[in-house]
Design a protein around this motif. Structure first.
Motif, mmCIF file in Angstrom:
data_model
loop_
_atom_site.group_PDB
_atom_site.id
_atom_site.type_symbol
_atom_site.label_atom_id
_atom_site.label_comp_id
_atom_site.label_asym_id
_atom_site.label_seq_id
_atom_site.Cartn_x
_atom_site.Cartn_y
_atom_site.Cartn_z
ATOM 1 N N CYS A 1 0.825 -1.224 0.000
ATOM 2 C CA CYS A 1 0.000 0.000 0.000
ATOM 3 C C CYS A 1 0.854 1.268 0.000
ATOM 4 C CB CYS A 1 -0.962 -0.016 1.177
ATOM 5 S SG CYS A 1 -2.208 -1.330 1.019
ATOM 6 N N ASN A 2 1.899 1.315 0.794
ATOM 7 C CA ASN A 2 2.681 2.547 0.913
ATOM 8 C C ASN A 2 3.753 2.692 -0.172
ATOM 9 O OD1 ASN A 2 1.157 3.048 3.193
ATOM 10 N ND2 ASN A 2 2.722 2.305 4.593
ATOM 11 N N LYS A 3 4.369 1.592 -0.576
ATOM 12 C CA LYS A 3 5.445 1.691 -1.574
ATOM 13 C C LYS A 3 4.943 1.500 -3.003
ATOM 14 C CE LYS A 3 9.313 0.641 1.407
ATOM 15 N NZ LYS A 3 10.431 1.516 1.129
ATOM 16 N N LEU A 4 4.013 0.551 -3.197
ATOM 17 C CA LEU A 4 3.509 0.318 -4.551
ATOM 18 C C LEU A 4 2.230 1.096 -4.843
ATOM 19 C CD1 LEU A 4 4.134 -3.482 -5.225
ATOM 20 C CD2 LEU A 4 5.659 -1.523 -5.527
ATOM 21 N N GLY A 5 1.583 1.617 -3.815
ATOM 22 C CA GLY A 5 0.370 2.402 -4.029
ATOM 23 C C GLY A 5 -0.895 1.574 -4.195
ATOM 24 N N PHE A 6 -0.858 0.309 -3.774
ATOM 25 C CA PHE A 6 -2.054 -0.528 -3.843
ATOM 26 C C PHE A 6 -3.076 -0.047 -2.813
ATOM 27 C CE2 PHE A 6 -0.415 -4.820 -5.689
ATOM 28 C CZ PHE A 6 0.277 -4.160 -6.675
ATOM 29 N N ARG A 7 -4.316 -0.495 -2.977
ATOM 30 C CA ARG A 7 -5.365 -0.216 -1.983
ATOM 31 C C ARG A 7 -5.590 -1.465 -1.156
ATOM 32 N NH1 ARG A 7 -10.145 -1.103 -5.139
ATOM 33 N NH2 ARG A 7 -9.061 -1.797 -6.944
ATOM 34 N N LEU A 8 -5.890 -1.258 0.114
ATOM 35 C CA LEU A 8 -6.267 -2.362 0.996
ATOM 36 C C LEU A 8 -7.753 -2.603 0.782
ATOM 37 C CD1 LEU A 8 -5.579 -4.368 3.263
ATOM 38 C CD2 LEU A 8 -6.100 -2.534 4.891
#
Length: 130
Positions: free
Chosen positions: A23-30
């Motif tokens: 979430c923080n490094k790749l920008g994915f959503r939880l």
């Protein structure tokens, strides 16, 4: 009949460190983080994704722990497709993602290999329109 690949299970050492990376490094959503006794059902997905996601599965025994970071047997086995390579490459570099090479400009598109926090190899790729 309509089918789609919805989830790919990815072995992780720890749920929270994996959520932080994706979430923080790749920008994915939880998408989901639901307790299930000793386990959790944790699903993350890229922004704007149309249905596929990763199920972050904490390794539960020594055999599974030995496979963390090795599910692709040392090969690129996960592909993160983007509509703006330069934007995502620069954002990921700024967050400390470890790239294994310089970006390449191939006939099929722009690509770079990166490693996740466990060493699994991914391609970040912007495909050329065909």
């Amino acid at each position: 009949m309509q089918q789609q690949l919805a989830l790919v299970s990815l072995l992780v050492r720890d749920y929270d460190e994996a959520i932080a990376f994706y979430c923080n490094k790749l920008g994915f959503r939880l998408i989901e983080d639901t307790p299930q006794g000793k386990k959790r059902w944790v699903v993350v997905a890229p922004q704007g994704d149309s249905g596929s996601a990763l199920l972050l599965a904490r390794a539960s025994d020594a055999e599974q722990q030995a496979m963390i970071g090795r599910q692709g047997a040392g090969r690129v086995w996960l592909f993160l497709q983007t509509d703006d390579f330069e934007r995502d490459y620069q954002r990921m570099a700024a967050t400390g993602v470890q790239f294994q090479e310089a970006p390449r400009y191939e006939p099929y598109g722009t690509v770079v290999v990166f490693a996740d926090l466990y060493g699994n190899l991914w391609d970040l790729i912007e495909r050329k329109n065909t």
